[in-house]
Design a protein around this motif. Structure first.
Motif, PDB file in Angstrom:
ATOM      1  N   MET A  62      30.626  26.404  42.813  1.00 51.85           N
ATOM      2  CA  MET A  62      31.657  26.962  42.024  1.00 51.85           C
ATOM      3  C   MET A  62      32.278  26.713  41.057  1.00 51.85           C
ATOM      4  SD  MET A  62      34.782  27.073  45.638  1.00 51.85           S
ATOM      5  CE  MET A  62      35.163  28.313  43.800  1.00 51.85           C
ATOM      6  N   ALA A  63      32.728  27.567  39.793  1.00 49.74           N
ATOM      7  CA  ALA A  63      33.368  26.875  39.361  1.00 49.74           C
ATOM      8  C   ALA A  63      34.435  26.469  39.049  1.00 49.74           C
ATOM      9  CB  ALA A  63      33.955  27.999  38.519  1.00 49.74           C
ATOM     10  N   PRO A  64      34.891  25.183  38.851  1.00 45.81           N
ATOM     11  CA  PRO A  64      36.903  24.777  39.025  1.00 45.81           C
ATOM     12  C   PRO A  64      37.933  26.060  38.637  1.00 45.81           C
ATOM     13  CG  PRO A  64      34.722  23.318  37.043  1.00 45.81           C
ATOM     14  CD  PRO A  64      34.237  24.620  37.346  1.00 45.81           C
ATOM     15  N   SER A  65      37.458  27.024  38.295  1.00 48.86           N
ATOM     16  CA  SER A  65      38.591  27.751  37.878  1.00 48.86           C
ATOM     17  C   SER A  65      38.903  28.740  38.706  1.00 48.86           C
ATOM     18  CB  SER A  65      38.581  27.824  36.381  1.00 48.86           C
ATOM     19  OG  SER A  65      37.183  28.946  35.890  1.00 48.86           O
ATOM     20  N   ALA A  66      38.015  28.725  39.491  1.00 53.44           N
ATOM     21  CA  ALA A  66      37.284  29.972  40.424  1.00 53.44           C
ATOM     22  C   ALA A  66      38.082  30.017  41.408  1.00 53.44           C
ATOM     23  CB  ALA A  66      36.151  30.520  41.362  1.00 53.44           C
ATOM     24  N   PHE A  67      39.348  29.215  42.463  1.00 54.46           N
ATOM     25  CA  PHE A  67      39.939  29.030  43.057  1.00 54.46           C
ATOM     26  C   PHE A  67      41.215  29.710  42.822  1.00 54.46           C
ATOM     27  CE2 PHE A  67      42.840  27.137  45.827  1.00 54.46           C
ATOM     28  CZ  PHE A  67      42.812  27.998  46.690  1.00 54.46           C
ATOM     29  N   ALA A  68      41.558  28.942  41.128  1.00 46.52           N
ATOM     30  CA  ALA A  68      42.903  29.178  40.601  1.00 46.52           C
ATOM     31  C   ALA A  68      42.791  30.657  40.079  1.00 46.52           C
ATOM     32  CB  ALA A  68      44.125  28.606  39.975  1.00 46.52           C
ATOM     33  N   SER A  69      41.938  31.417  39.008  1.00 41.02           N
ATOM     34  CA  SER A  69      41.599  32.444  38.938  1.00 41.02           C
ATOM     35  C   SER A  69      41.648  33.763  40.119  1.00 41.02           C
ATOM     36  CB  SER A  69      40.920  32.226  38.207  1.00 41.02           C
ATOM     37  OG  SER A  69      39.792  32.422  38.703  1.00 41.02           O
ATOM     38  N   GLY A  70      40.946  33.326  41.600  1.00 41.79           N
ATOM     39  CA  GLY A  70      40.766  34.146  42.142  1.00 41.79           C
ATOM     40  C   GLY A  70      41.979  34.625  43.209  1.00 41.79           C
ATOM     41  N   ARG A  71      42.748  33.330  43.435  1.00 43.84           N
ATOM     42  CA  ARG A  71      43.349  33.858  43.689  1.00 43.84           C
ATOM     43  C   ARG A  71      44.669  35.100  43.488  1.00 43.84           C
ATOM     44  NH1 ARG A  71      45.134  33.283  49.492  1.00 43.84           N
ATOM     45  NH2 ARG A  71      47.633  34.667  48.935  1.00 43.84           N
ATOM     46  N   GLY A  72      45.074  33.711  41.891  1.00 40.73           N
ATOM     47  CA  GLY A  72      45.930  35.016  41.325  1.00 40.73           C
ATOM     48  C   GLY A  72      45.636  35.723  41.306  1.00 40.73           C
ATOM     49  N   ALA A  73      44.419  37.307  41.417  1.00 45.31           N
ATOM     50  CA  ALA A  73      43.806  37.929  40.463  1.00 45.31           C
ATOM     51  C   ALA A  73      44.222  38.372  41.856  1.00 45.31           C
ATOM     52  CB  ALA A  73      42.874  38.520  40.481  1.00 45.31           C
ATOM     53  N   ALA A  74      43.724  38.191  43.356  1.00 45.86           N
ATOM     54  CA  ALA A  74      44.438  39.001  44.381  1.00 45.86           C
ATOM     55  C   ALA A  74      45.584  39.079  44.376  1.00 45.86           C
ATOM     56  CB  ALA A  74      43.561  38.260  45.020  1.00 45.86           C
ATOM     57  N   ASP A  75      46.278  38.060  44.497  1.00 47.45           N
ATOM     58  CA  ASP A  75      47.955  37.701  44.201  1.00 47.45           C
ATOM     59  C   ASP A  75      48.416  39.033  43.825  1.00 47.45           C
ATOM     60  OD1 ASP A  75      47.809  36.580  47.013  1.00 47.45           O
ATOM     61  OD2 ASP A  75      49.210  34.982  45.510  1.00 47.45           O
ATOM     62  N   LEU A  76      47.705  39.453  43.014  1.00 47.97           N
ATOM     63  CA  LEU A  76      48.716  40.443  41.692  1.00 47.97           C
ATOM     64  C   LEU A  76      48.284  42.077  42.417  1.00 47.97           C
ATOM     65  CD1 LEU A  76      49.609  40.215  38.366  1.00 47.97           C
ATOM     66  CD2 LEU A  76      47.319  40.346  37.869  1.00 47.97           C
ATOM     67  N   VAL A  77      46.879  42.181  42.380  1.00 49.85           N
ATOM     68  CA  VAL A  77      46.854  43.267  43.064  1.00 49.85           C
ATOM     69  C   VAL A  77      47.760  43.564  44.229  1.00 49.85           C
ATOM     70  CG1 VAL A  77      45.171  44.236  44.872  1.00 49.85           C
ATOM     71  CG2 VAL A  77      44.052  43.304  42.379  1.00 49.85           C
ATOM     72  N   VAL A  78      47.669  42.788  45.448  1.00 48.40           N
ATOM     73  CA  VAL A  78      48.760  42.636  46.491  1.00 48.40           C
ATOM     74  C   VAL A  78      50.201  42.766  45.687  1.00 48.40           C
ATOM     75  CG1 VAL A  78      49.870  41.811  48.340  1.00 48.40           C
ATOM     76  CG2 VAL A  78      47.675  41.500  47.789  1.00 48.40           C
ATOM     77  N   ALA A  79      50.808  42.650  44.887  1.00 41.77           N
ATOM     78  CA  ALA A  79      52.360  42.418  44.088  1.00 41.77           C
ATOM     79  C   ALA A  79      52.224  43.680  43.080  1.00 41.77           C
ATOM     80  CB  ALA A  79      52.183  41.291  42.617  1.00 41.77           C
ATOM     81  N   ALA A  80      50.980  44.394  43.045  1.00 41.56           N
ATOM     82  CA  ALA A  80      51.159  45.874  42.348  1.00 41.56           C
ATOM     83  C   ALA A  80      51.465  46.268  43.319  1.00 41.56           C
ATOM     84  CB  ALA A  80      49.874  46.248  41.645  1.00 41.56           C
ATOM     85  N   ALA A  81      51.173  46.846  44.363  1.00 43.73           N
ATOM     86  CA  ALA A  81      51.090  47.847  45.769  1.00 43.73           C
ATOM     87  C   ALA A  81      52.423  46.849  46.198  1.00 43.73           C
ATOM     88  CB  ALA A  81      49.630  46.572  46.817  1.00 43.73           C
ATOM     89  N   GLU A  82      52.572  46.350  46.792  1.00 41.71           N
ATOM     90  CA  GLU A  82      54.572  45.908  46.793  1.00 41.71           C
ATOM     91  C   GLU A  82      55.652  45.884  46.735  1.00 41.71           C
ATOM     92  OE1 GLU A  82      54.100  41.275  48.354  1.00 41.71           O
ATOM     93  OE2 GLU A  82      54.197  41.393  46.822  1.00 41.71           O
ATOM     94  N   LEU A  83      54.852  46.345  44.346  1.00 37.92           N
ATOM     95  CA  LEU A  83      55.640  46.936  43.611  1.00 37.92           C
ATOM     96  C   LEU A  83      56.107  48.517  43.440  1.00 37.92           C
ATOM     97  CD1 LEU A  83      58.085  46.651  41.099  1.00 37.92           C
ATOM     98  CD2 LEU A  83      56.317  45.947  39.683  1.00 37.92           C
ATOM     99  N   ALA A 126      47.797  23.532  37.565  1.00 37.24           N
ATOM    100  CA  ALA A 126      46.595  24.342  39.414  1.00 37.24           C
ATOM    101  C   ALA A 126      44.720  24.073  39.056  1.00 37.24           C
ATOM    102  CB  ALA A 126      46.681  25.807  39.075  1.00 37.24           C
ATOM    103  N   VAL A 127      44.259  23.764  37.825  1.00 34.66           N
ATOM    104  CA  VAL A 127      42.948  24.300  37.894  1.00 34.66           C
ATOM    105  C   VAL A 127      42.355  22.949  38.232  1.00 34.66           C
ATOM    106  CG1 VAL A 127      41.176  24.106  35.935  1.00 34.66           C
ATOM    107  CG2 VAL A 127      42.333  26.333  36.571  1.00 34.66           C
ATOM    108  N   ARG A 128      43.974  21.822  37.775  1.00 34.75           N
ATOM    109  CA  ARG A 128      43.498  20.234  37.928  1.00 34.75           C
ATOM    110  C   ARG A 128      43.900  19.626  38.746  1.00 34.75           C
ATOM    111  NH1 ARG A 128      46.092  16.956  32.598  1.00 34.75           N
ATOM    112  NH2 ARG A 128      45.028  18.607  31.757  1.00 34.75           N
ATOM    113  N   ARG A 129      44.138  20.451  39.557  1.00 31.34           N
ATOM    114  CA  ARG A 129      45.060  19.836  41.014  1.00 31.34           C
ATOM    115  C   ARG A 129      43.722  20.012  41.938  1.00 31.34           C
ATOM    116  NH1 ARG A 129      47.086  15.652  43.771  1.00 31.34           N
ATOM    117  NH2 ARG A 129      47.247  16.720  45.889  1.00 31.34           N
ATOM    118  N   PHE A 130      43.075  20.972  41.716  1.00 32.55           N
ATOM    119  CA  PHE A 130      42.126  21.697  42.273  1.00 32.55           C
ATOM    120  C   PHE A 130      40.957  20.546  41.991  1.00 32.55           C
ATOM    121  CE2 PHE A 130      37.752  24.030  42.913  1.00 32.55           C
ATOM    122  CZ  PHE A 130      38.356  24.755  44.084  1.00 32.55           C
ATOM    123  N   GLN A 131      40.787  20.068  40.944  1.00 34.60           N
ATOM    124  CA  GLN A 131      39.289  19.242  40.584  1.00 34.60           C
ATOM    125  C   GLN A 131      39.608  18.418  41.328  1.00 34.60           C
ATOM    126  OE1 GLN A 131      39.320  20.073  36.631  1.00 34.60           O
ATOM    127  NE2 GLN A 131      37.352  21.145  36.685  1.00 34.60           N
TER     128      GLN A 131
END
Length: 288
Positions: free
Chosen positions: A125-146, A279-284
């Motif tokens: 998988m792409a090295p950036s996928a874990f951070a970006s996927g987590r970020g996109a999901a958390d942003l959706v949840v944040a919009a719901a919370e807001l 975050a991406v570098r730490r995952f790698q």
């Protein structure tokens, strides 16, 4: 075998098969987006199956609104006058978005403790996928919370008097702050060793969110503490959203308070530029 061939030698031995397979011909950008979506979908499915996690995240800000708005609200003063509850609500919105990075950190370290992160790293998988996927999901949840928090505020009598477009701009700034702090949470989640240790980060996050213009104006604090609060990125977002909502604003003479709208854009940009690559570098570089 996945759609992306794991063995490069196999691709070299059979180039005709690779050329004939349109899936394998997709570039790195396609796979980065695809992997990001898979991580996002996995995270949102987790929230869907465990809605108590979102309810728990909303519990503290809603209780804080009720506590400060109704119990302490009559004793609070707003510099320049104005209703304290209208002053409070944009600050609570900003505080909720800021505290969300702790939820991200705990979720990431929990995945790491269960071996989920190692499983992701073993996949093509792409090295950036874990951070970006987590970020996109958390942003959706944040919009719901807001959204839920805004409905609670409306029921309490809070109103945004500056118009629809200004109000949407204010909510955009709040989500921008949350987006930037997601990367702080992902990075911290891959640094701490256990979920229990991640829980200890609240001891740092709580004063950072409290020493701001969330509840009181920095001008009402002691000089040195007021300066720290004024330069807190949460204060810039809180003040900017108060202006856009048409609510009472915490007056201040410092440059950062007078340019709150500008700094509400600059702070998230700086935080993202620093912590997203970390975050991406730490995952790698996690040990296998």
């Amino acid at each position: 075998m996945t759609t992306r061939e794991k063995n490069p030698a196999a691709r070299e031995k059979n180039p005709a098969a690779t050329a004939a397979d349109p899936v394998r011909n997709h570039g790195s950008v396609f796979w980065a987006v695809s992997d990001c979506w898979n991580i996002t979908r996995r995270t949102l499915t987790h929230y869907q199956r465990h809605p108590s996690a979102v309810i728990w995240q909303l519990g503290f800000p809603i209780l804080s609104v009720l506590l400060y708005g109704y119990v302490f609200g009559s004793a609070m003063k707003v510099p320049g006058g104005g209703d304290y509850r209208e002053f409070l609500m944009p600050g609570m919105f900003a505080m909720t978005m800021a505290m969300g990075f702790m939820n991200t950190a705990v979720a990431v370290v929990t995945d790491a403790a269960k071996g989920v992160v190692d499983r992701f790293r073993s996949m093509p998988m792409a090295p950036s996928a874990f951070a970006s996927g987590r970020g996109a999901a958390d942003l959706v949840v944040a919009a719901a919370e807001l959204t839920i928090l805004a409905v609670t505020a409306l029921l309490m009598g809070w109103r945004a008097d500056a118009g629809v477009m200004a109000g949407l701009g204010a909510f955009g700034l709040l989500l921008l702050l949350r987006f930037s702090l997601i990367w702080v949470g992902v990075w911290l989640g891959m640094l701490v060793p256990t979920p229990e240790a991640a829980g200890g980060l609240y001891a740092v996050a709580f004063p950072v969110t409290m020493i701001s213009s969330t509840f009181v104006a920095p001008s009402l604090m002691p000089g040195w503490l007021g300066t720290i609060a004024a330069w807190n990125p949460i204060s810039s977002t809180a003040t900017a959203t108060r202006e856009l909502f048409g609510n009472p604003v915490a007056g201040g003479d410092t440059w950062v308070e007078q340019h709150a709208l500008l700094m509400a854009l600059v702070w998230p940009l700086v935080i993202t530029l620093v912590f997203l690559p970390l975050a991406v570098r730490r995952f790698q570089h996690l040990s296998r």
